[in-house]
Enzyme design. Structure first.
Site, PDB file in Angstrom:
ATOM      1  N   ASN A   1       0.875  -1.178   0.000  1.00  0.00           N
ATOM      2  CA  ASN A   1       0.000   0.000   0.000  1.00  0.00           C
ATOM      3  C   ASN A   1       0.910   1.225   0.000  1.00  0.00           C
ATOM      4  O   ASN A   1       1.501   1.558   1.015  1.00  0.00           O
ATOM      5  CB  ASN A   1      -0.891  -0.031   1.254  1.00  0.00           C
ATOM      6  CG  ASN A   1      -1.739   1.225   1.396  1.00  0.00           C
ATOM      7  OD1 ASN A   1      -1.786   2.061   0.490  1.00  0.00           O
ATOM      8  ND2 ASN A   1      -2.410   1.354   2.538  1.00  0.00           N
TER       9      ASN A   1
ATOM     10  N   LYS B   1       0.142   4.242  -0.264  1.00  0.00           N
ATOM     11  CA  LYS B   1      -0.495   5.415   0.362  1.00  0.00           C
ATOM     12  C   LYS B   1      -0.281   6.669  -0.508  1.00  0.00           C
ATOM     13  O   LYS B   1      -0.176   6.547  -1.731  1.00  0.00           O
ATOM     14  CB  LYS B   1       0.016   5.582   1.790  1.00  0.00           C
ATOM     15  CG  LYS B   1      -0.178   4.294   2.607  1.00  0.00           C
ATOM     16  CD  LYS B   1       0.030   4.456   4.088  1.00  0.00           C
ATOM     17  CE  LYS B   1      -0.188   3.130   4.791  1.00  0.00           C
ATOM     18  NZ  LYS B   1      -0.048   3.198   6.247  1.00  0.00           N
TER      19      LYS B   1
ATOM     20  N   GLY C   1       2.950   2.090  10.943  1.00  0.00           N
ATOM     21  CA  GLY C   1       3.970   3.137  10.851  1.00  0.00           C
ATOM     22  C   GLY C   1       4.734   3.384  12.145  1.00  0.00           C
ATOM     23  O   GLY C   1       5.453   4.370  12.253  1.00  0.00           O
TER      24      GLY C   1
ATOM     25  N   HIS D   1      -9.448   1.292   4.935  1.00  0.00           N
ATOM     26  CA  HIS D   1      -8.188   1.457   5.671  1.00  0.00           C
ATOM     27  C   HIS D   1      -8.424   2.404   6.855  1.00  0.00           C
ATOM     28  O   HIS D   1      -9.196   3.358   6.750  1.00  0.00           O
ATOM     29  CB  HIS D   1      -7.106   2.024   4.745  1.00  0.00           C
ATOM     30  CG  HIS D   1      -5.744   1.930   5.339  1.00  0.00           C
ATOM     31  ND1 HIS D   1      -5.305   2.804   6.307  1.00  0.00           N
ATOM     32  CD2 HIS D   1      -4.732   1.035   5.147  1.00  0.00           C
ATOM     33  CE1 HIS D   1      -4.076   2.457   6.676  1.00  0.00           C
ATOM     34  NE2 HIS D   1      -3.708   1.389   5.976  1.00  0.00           N
TER      35      HIS D   1
ATOM     36  N   GLU E   1      -5.140  -4.866  10.648  1.00  0.00           N
ATOM     37  CA  GLU E   1      -4.110  -3.846  10.837  1.00  0.00           C
ATOM     38  C   GLU E   1      -4.361  -3.105  12.146  1.00  0.00           C
ATOM     39  O   GLU E   1      -5.145  -2.140  12.179  1.00  0.00           O
ATOM     40  CB  GLU E   1      -4.157  -2.832   9.689  1.00  0.00           C
ATOM     41  CG  GLU E   1      -3.825  -3.426   8.340  1.00  0.00           C
ATOM     42  CD  GLU E   1      -3.231  -2.379   7.393  1.00  0.00           C
ATOM     43  OE1 GLU E   1      -2.151  -2.643   6.865  1.00  0.00           O
ATOM     44  OE2 GLU E   1      -3.839  -1.306   7.219  1.00  0.00           O
TER      45      GLU E   1
ATOM     46  N   GLU F   1      -6.767   4.733   8.003  1.00  0.00           N
ATOM     47  CA  GLU F   1      -6.487   6.154   7.730  1.00  0.00           C
ATOM     48  C   GLU F   1      -7.699   6.821   7.082  1.00  0.00           C
ATOM     49  O   GLU F   1      -7.977   7.988   7.354  1.00  0.00           O
ATOM     50  CB  GLU F   1      -5.224   6.276   6.853  1.00  0.00           C
ATOM     51  CG  GLU F   1      -3.980   5.972   7.683  1.00  0.00           C
ATOM     52  CD  GLU F   1      -2.837   5.315   6.914  1.00  0.00           C
ATOM     53  OE1 GLU F   1      -2.857   5.303   5.672  1.00  0.00           O
ATOM     54  OE2 GLU F   1      -1.919   4.806   7.585  1.00  0.00           O
TER      55      GLU F   1
ATOM     56  N   SER G   1       3.755  -2.223  10.343  1.00  0.00           N
ATOM     57  CA  SER G   1       5.206  -2.349  10.508  1.00  0.00           C
ATOM     58  C   SER G   1       5.734  -3.729  10.109  1.00  0.00           C
ATOM     59  O   SER G   1       6.710  -4.216  10.694  1.00  0.00           O
ATOM     60  CB  SER G   1       5.619  -1.992  11.943  1.00  0.00           C
ATOM     61  OG  SER G   1       5.229  -0.663  12.251  1.00  0.00           O
TER      62      SER G   1
HETATM   63  P1  13P Z   1       3.233   0.261   7.696  1.00  0.00           P
HETATM   64  O1  13P Z   1       3.685  -1.019   7.053  1.00  0.00           O
HETATM   65  O2  13P Z   1       3.973   1.464   7.231  1.00  0.00           O
HETATM   66  O3  13P Z   1       3.148   0.141   9.179  1.00  0.00           O
HETATM   67  O4  13P Z   1       1.722   0.508   7.188  1.00  0.00           O
HETATM   68  C1  13P Z   1       0.792  -0.513   7.285  1.00  0.00           C
HETATM   69  C2  13P Z   1      -0.406  -0.131   6.537  1.00  0.00           C
HETATM   70  O5  13P Z   1      -1.150   0.758   6.943  1.00  0.00           O
HETATM   71  C3  13P Z   1      -0.667  -0.816   5.267  1.00  0.00           C
HETATM   72  O6  13P Z   1      -1.949  -0.563   4.808  1.00  0.00           O
END
Ligand code: 13P
Length: 253
Positions: free
Chosen positions: A9, A11, A174, A96, A168, A98, A214
């Site tokens: 992803n 982003k 992150g 997601h 997740e 976010e 992560s």
């Molecule tokens: P990270 O791998 O940067 O922690 O992000 C995970 C994520 O949100 C994937 O959709």
């Protein structure tokens, strides 16, 4: 047998030329004889998607990070499932954390988006995950069950086997501090049980469940080694071709 899948992803990152280079590096790092052992997908921004078809050369799957549930019409700024299909997408990330946090996406919206994806022949990658606050209050299981059931509420039994669910935990995204593989497995098994209760053993056993938060090359083996975890949804580590291909290498071992 469920085939492992690693989904990048990207982003809201990268310029088009940099995205093209990254996609090319991932495609050339993916060995032809891995096809039976691991599936790989990248999810760039909408604007980078048209540049992907040639570089990914069919080896690496293409996905989007979101869609809108209507087919077409007066929905300013939105993109439909068919528009993604037209540009070669086979997958789409839905719900997601976010988007839920910054854009107010609700469980109901997530459910509608998942159905729209399936209707157009896209594989929805439905995200669920608890916050740090919910974790501390010991509300994780109850919250996740509700979130998952709301997302799959209108999905037909016949479609469920192809749906992908990504667990997740928000606190792990992150942060550089992933969930332990054992804790993630406990949740993955809860997800599979919840799907078994709603559908049947057959569908729930075919449905792939990913871990995200992560995940990277040096910890993916721990997750993939769990019974109910079939891969990862990867943020930061998917922006570095070497690291991302390193994850694939670790999965095929
Ligand atoms: P990270 O791998 O940067 O922690 O992000 C995970 C994520 O949100 C994937 O959709």
């Amino acid at each position: 047998m469920r085939k492992p899948i690693i989904v990048g992803n990207w982003k809201m990152n990268l310029t088009v030329p940099v995205a093209e280079k990254l996609a090319g590096d991932v495609a050339s790092g993916y060995q032809a004889d891995w096809a039976d052992k691991v599936e790989v997908v990248v999810c760039p921004t909408y604007l980078q998607i048209p540049a992907m078809a040639d570089v990914l050369s069919g080896r690496v799957g293409l996905g989007a990070q979101d869609l809108f549930w209507e087919e077409e019409g007066a929905y300013t700024g939105e993109i439909s499932a068919n528009m993604l299909k037209e540009l070669g997408c086979g997958y789409v990330i839905i719900g997601h954390s976010e988007r839920r946090e910054y854009l107010g996406e609700t469980n109901e919206m997530v459910g509608k988006k998942a159905c729209a994806a399936l209707a157009a022949g896209l594989v929805p990658i439905i995200c669920v995950g608890e916050s740090q606050k919910q974790r501390e209050a010991d509300e994780t299981n109850e919250f996740l069950e509700k979130q998952l059931l709301a997302a799959v509420d209108s999905i037909e039994q016949a479609d469920m086997a192809q749906v992908i669910v990504a667990y997740e935990p928000i606190w792990a995204i992150g942060s550089g501090d992933p969930a332990s593989p054992e804790d993630a497995e406990e949740i993955a098994s809860l997800i599979r049980e919840t799907l078994t209760d709603k559908y049947s053993q057959a569908e729930a056993q075919q449905c792939r469940i990913l871990y995200g938060g992560s995940a990277k090359a040096d910890n993916i083996a721990g997750f993939i080694g769990q019974d109910n975890i079939d891969g990862a949804l990867v943020g930061g580590a998917s922006l570095d071709a070497k690291e991302f291909v390193g994850m694939l290498t670790s999965v095929v071992k």
